[in-house]
Motif scaffolding. Structure first.
Motif, PDB file in Angstrom:
ATOM      1  N   ALA A  13       0.829  -1.202   0.000  1.00 54.39           N
ATOM      2  CA  ALA A  13       0.000   0.000   0.000  1.00 54.39           C
ATOM      3  C   ALA A  13       0.869   1.261   0.000  1.00 54.39           C
ATOM      4  CB  ALA A  13      -0.938  -0.002   1.208  1.00 54.39           C
ATOM      5  N   GLU A  36      10.980  -3.614   8.086  1.00 53.65           N
ATOM      6  CA  GLU A  36      11.709  -4.718   7.449  1.00 53.65           C
ATOM      7  C   GLU A  36      12.906  -4.156   6.669  1.00 53.65           C
ATOM      8  OE1 GLU A  36       9.349  -8.090   5.707  1.00 53.65           O
ATOM      9  OE2 GLU A  36       7.764  -6.605   5.825  1.00 53.65           O
ATOM     10  N   LYS A  48       3.905 -19.360  -2.165  1.00 51.32           N
ATOM     11  CA  LYS A  48       3.721 -20.024  -3.463  1.00 51.32           C
ATOM     12  C   LYS A  48       5.106 -20.222  -4.104  1.00 51.32           C
ATOM     13  CE  LYS A  48      -0.645 -17.394  -3.985  1.00 51.32           C
ATOM     14  NZ  LYS A  48      -0.529 -16.386  -2.918  1.00 51.32           N
ATOM     15  N   VAL A  81       8.715   2.702  13.223  1.00 50.28           N
ATOM     16  CA  VAL A  81       8.166   3.885  13.899  1.00 50.28           C
ATOM     17  C   VAL A  81       7.666   3.413  15.263  1.00 50.28           C
ATOM     18  CG1 VAL A  81       6.293   5.568  13.840  1.00 50.28           C
ATOM     19  CG2 VAL A  81       7.587   5.046  11.756  1.00 50.28           C
ATOM     20  N   ASP A 276      -4.069  -3.370   4.498  1.00 46.97           N
ATOM     21  CA  ASP A 276      -4.527  -4.406   5.437  1.00 46.97           C
ATOM     22  C   ASP A 276      -4.867  -3.869   6.819  1.00 46.97           C
ATOM     23  OD1 ASP A 276      -3.899  -6.289   3.482  1.00 46.97           O
ATOM     24  OD2 ASP A 276      -2.609  -7.491   4.771  1.00 46.97           O
TER      25      ASP A 276
HETATM   26  P1  FAD Z   1       2.096  -5.102   4.008  1.00 42.32           P
HETATM   27  O1  FAD Z   1       2.453  -5.437   2.618  1.00 42.32           O
HETATM   28  O2  FAD Z   1       2.017  -6.209   5.009  1.00 42.32           O
HETATM   29  O3  FAD Z   1       3.146  -3.998   4.508  1.00 42.32           O
HETATM   30  C1  FAD Z   1       3.106  -3.436   5.795  1.00 42.32           C
HETATM   31  C2  FAD Z   1       4.516  -3.110   6.203  1.00 42.32           C
HETATM   32  O4  FAD Z   1       4.484  -2.256   7.359  1.00 42.32           O
HETATM   33  C3  FAD Z   1       5.325  -4.338   6.636  1.00 42.32           C
HETATM   34  O5  FAD Z   1       6.542  -4.375   5.953  1.00 42.32           O
HETATM   35  C4  FAD Z   1       5.560  -4.110   8.131  1.00 42.32           C
HETATM   36  O6  FAD Z   1       6.797  -4.618   8.585  1.00 42.32           O
HETATM   37  C5  FAD Z   1       5.556  -2.591   8.201  1.00 42.32           C
HETATM   38  N1  FAD Z   1       5.325  -2.060   9.537  1.00 42.32           N
HETATM   39  C6  FAD Z   1       4.420  -2.485  10.463  1.00 42.32           C
HETATM   40  N2  FAD Z   1       4.524  -1.727  11.586  1.00 42.32           N
HETATM   41  C7  FAD Z   1       5.509  -0.798  11.362  1.00 42.32           C
HETATM   42  C8  FAD Z   1       6.072   0.251  12.142  1.00 42.32           C
HETATM   43  N3  FAD Z   1       5.659   0.515  13.379  1.00 42.32           N
HETATM   44  N4  FAD Z   1       7.068   0.994  11.598  1.00 42.32           N
HETATM   45  C9  FAD Z   1       7.513   0.747  10.334  1.00 42.32           C
HETATM   46  N5  FAD Z   1       7.009  -0.255   9.564  1.00 42.32           N
HETATM   47  C10 FAD Z   1       6.016  -1.001  10.063  1.00 42.32           C
HETATM   48  N6  FAD Z   1      -3.084 -11.126  -1.428  1.00 42.32           N
HETATM   49  C11 FAD Z   1      -3.654 -11.416  -2.621  1.00 42.32           C
HETATM   50  O7  FAD Z   1      -4.409 -10.581  -3.148  1.00 42.32           O
HETATM   51  N7  FAD Z   1      -3.419 -12.613  -3.250  1.00 42.32           N
HETATM   52  C12 FAD Z   1      -2.605 -13.561  -2.705  1.00 42.32           C
HETATM   53  O8  FAD Z   1      -2.427 -14.633  -3.274  1.00 42.32           O
HETATM   54  C13 FAD Z   1      -1.980 -13.282  -1.448  1.00 42.32           C
HETATM   55  N8  FAD Z   1      -1.123 -14.159  -0.889  1.00 42.32           N
HETATM   56  C14 FAD Z   1      -0.501 -13.833   0.281  1.00 42.32           C
HETATM   57  C15 FAD Z   1       0.417 -14.744   0.835  1.00 42.32           C
HETATM   58  C16 FAD Z   1       1.070 -14.445   2.024  1.00 42.32           C
HETATM   59  C17 FAD Z   1       2.033 -15.423   2.606  1.00 42.32           C
HETATM   60  C18 FAD Z   1       0.802 -13.215   2.684  1.00 42.32           C
HETATM   61  C19 FAD Z   1       1.498 -12.884   3.974  1.00 42.32           C
HETATM   62  C20 FAD Z   1      -0.091 -12.308   2.147  1.00 42.32           C
HETATM   63  C21 FAD Z   1      -0.742 -12.616   0.948  1.00 42.32           C
HETATM   64  N9  FAD Z   1      -1.667 -11.722   0.361  1.00 42.32           N
HETATM   65  C22 FAD Z   1      -2.257 -12.017  -0.839  1.00 42.32           C
HETATM   66  C23 FAD Z   1      -2.030 -10.464   1.046  1.00 42.32           C
HETATM   67  C24 FAD Z   1      -1.265  -9.264   0.529  1.00 42.32           C
HETATM   68  O9  FAD Z   1       0.098  -9.552   0.450  1.00 42.32           O
HETATM   69  C25 FAD Z   1      -1.540  -8.080   1.474  1.00 42.32           C
HETATM   70  O10 FAD Z   1      -2.908  -7.800   1.422  1.00 42.32           O
HETATM   71  C26 FAD Z   1      -0.741  -6.838   1.116  1.00 42.32           C
HETATM   72  O11 FAD Z   1       0.643  -7.075   1.228  1.00 42.32           O
HETATM   73  C27 FAD Z   1      -1.146  -5.692   2.036  1.00 42.32           C
HETATM   74  O12 FAD Z   1      -0.347  -4.571   1.821  1.00 42.32           O
HETATM   75  P2  FAD Z   1      -0.063  -3.529   2.998  1.00 42.32           P
HETATM   76  O13 FAD Z   1       0.844  -2.507   2.451  1.00 42.32           O
HETATM   77  O14 FAD Z   1      -1.344  -3.122   3.624  1.00 42.32           O
HETATM   78  O15 FAD Z   1       0.701  -4.377   4.121  1.00 42.32           O
END
Ligand code: FAD
Length: 392
Positions: A13, A36, A48, A81, A276
């Motif tokens: 995101a 990370e 996968k 953070v 998420d």
């Molecule tokens: P994320 O990509 O999780 O990124 C959030 C980041 O914030 C992380 O790196 C975390 O470390 C960081 N963070 C958290 N707290 C802090 C803090 N205090 N300070 C700094 N950084 C911080 N979706 C699909 O649509 N199809 C699929 O097949 C699918 N397969 C998946 C398989 C796996 C194993 C996983 C784990 C997820 C899968 N997903 C899939 C879901 C998809 O990857 C997530 O919906 C997506 O990554 C969400 O994006 P995001 O940016 O909200 O969160």
């Protein structure tokens, strides 16, 4: 607009938000802080292809390093953070530095749900959400022949498929009466139960874990039916919960997800949340949703960027998602959980079919197996049939 935008979290995101801001002409500073040590990457391959064929983490990057450089987006990795100081319009980093913002966007994602059970912290017990999880898990899998997976959701089943492909013994423990109950209906669940059993997975439904056995490391699992199963490795895949603690500690409303409106705004001026970790209102589905999928991370980030750029557009998507298990691609569109009727389209035994879910006669979801056309058509039909009435 030249204010500084600070993004907490460097995932899917955050990456989309920064790219969309630049694409929309935003010239101010964009600073992303991620805990990370990797530039924004795709998580889906972790359960996968990346698990099946380990490669350098670079293959997962959403954009090459040069993109962020060229776009003048500053990403500080390995930099969690620690606190959000909303009255002071700044965030406090783990190392004590404070960073001022004009607009703050929280994009902290989710973390693996853990089970408060004896032995759960033993070596040999894993989860899979991050690159570093796979880097620990993969060598342990290589040394394991008996694998027990706790949770028959899509992540647990994807890993089961990879492990059966390598000829390892796999047992999946699922507390519910069917697999993937949270995301799909009965027809699809029973199809995947059959597929996994035919390929040799020992699938145990209506079964709960009561503890992990072992002294120095996990050697087995105890189940609520009194049995004990030996295991060289235990994978806990029991879902995720929102990383909303920072936001809640700062006074933002959160209920397993930071509460936002349809423009990704929290109740505090100039503070947004996306992906998420955010729970948003859907007029289309008549309730608040917190989605864990790539579609949501991308599209809600685009909505937040549009809001920041002064071109608000309400976010109310038809969600979609996919899962790869063996040679089967399952694609889901819409949300099926409130359906009052489900109809099979095609022949489930032939391995290419779909299921339409309706509520009050309207199509609310379509799940497709190896049928990309049914999925794409389904997305369009659901959008039409669930379109909320215009306001006013
Ligand atoms: P994320 O990509 O999780 O990124 C959030 C980041 O914030 C992380 O790196 C975390 O470390 C960081 N963070 C958290 N707290 C802090 C803090 N205090 N300070 C700094 N950084 C911080 N979706 C699909 O649509 N199809 C699929 O097949 C699918 N397969 C998946 C398989 C796996 C194993 C996983 C784990 C997820 C899968 N997903 C899939 C879901 C998809 O990857 C997530 O919906 C997506 O990554 C969400 O994006 P995001 O940016 O909200 O969160």
């Amino acid at each position: 607009m030249t204010e500084t935008i600070v993004v907490v979290g460097a995932g899917q995101a955050a990456a989309q938000l920064a790219a969309s801001l630049r694409q929309g002409g935003f010239r101010g500073a964009v600073r992303i802080f991620g805990e990370e040590p990797y530039l924004p990457y795709q998580r889906p391959p972790l359960s996968k292809k990346f698990l099946a064929e380990p490669a350098r983490p670079d293959v997962l990057l959403l954009r090459p390093e040069s993109f962020w450089h060229d776009q003048d987006v500053a990403i500080e990795l390995g930099t969690p953070v620690a606190a959000l100081d909303l009255p002071g319009s700044r965030v406090v980093l783990h190392d004590g530095r404070a960073v001022d913002y004009g607009t703050l966007v929280v994009a902290t994602g989710t973390r693996a749900r853990t089970l408060p059970l004896p032995g759960i912290a033993l070596p040999g017990v894993f989860s899979v959400r991050r690159i570093d999880d796979v880097r620990l898990l993969r060598p342990a899998l290589d040394a394991a022949s008996r694998i027990v997976i706790i949770g028959g959701g899509y992540i647990g089943l994807e890993v089961a498929a990879v492990m059966r492909g390598e000829g390892r013994d796999v047992t999946v423990i699922e507390a519910e009466d069917r697999v993937m109950k949270r995301v799909t209906g009965e027809i699809m669940s029973s199809y995947f139960e059959r597929v996994h059993r035919e390929r040799g997975v020992d699938l145990r439904l209506r079964t709960r874990l009561t503890g992990i056995e072992g002294e120095q490391r996990a050697t087995g699992v105890r189940l609520d039916d009194g049995t004990t199963l030996p295991a060289d490795l235990v994978l806990v895949a029991t879902g995720a919960r929102a990383n909303d603690d920072l936001a809640a500690a700062a006074g933002l409303a959160a209920e397993d997800g930071i509460l936002v409106d349809e423009f990704a705004r929290t109740g505090t001026t100039n503070v947004l949340a996306i992906g998420d970790c955010a729970r948003f209102p859907s007029r289309r589905f008549g309730r608040r949703l917190r989605l864990e999928c790539v579609q949501n991370a991308i599209d809600q980030a685009k909505a937040a960027a549009a809001m920041i750029l002064g071109q608000p557009a309400a976010y109310d998507p038809v969600p979609w998602f996919w899962s790869d298990q063996y040679d089967i691609k399952m694609q889901m569109a819409g949300l099926m959980d409130e359906h009052d009727g489900a109809a099979l389209v095609g022949d489930a035994t032939g391995g290419r079919f779909s299921v339409d879910y309706r509520r009050d006669g309207r199509l609310i979801a379509v799940d497709a197996v190896n049928d990309g056309r049914a999925h794409m058509l389904g997305r369009r039909r659901i959008a039409e049939e669930t379109a909320p009435a215009p306001v006013g």
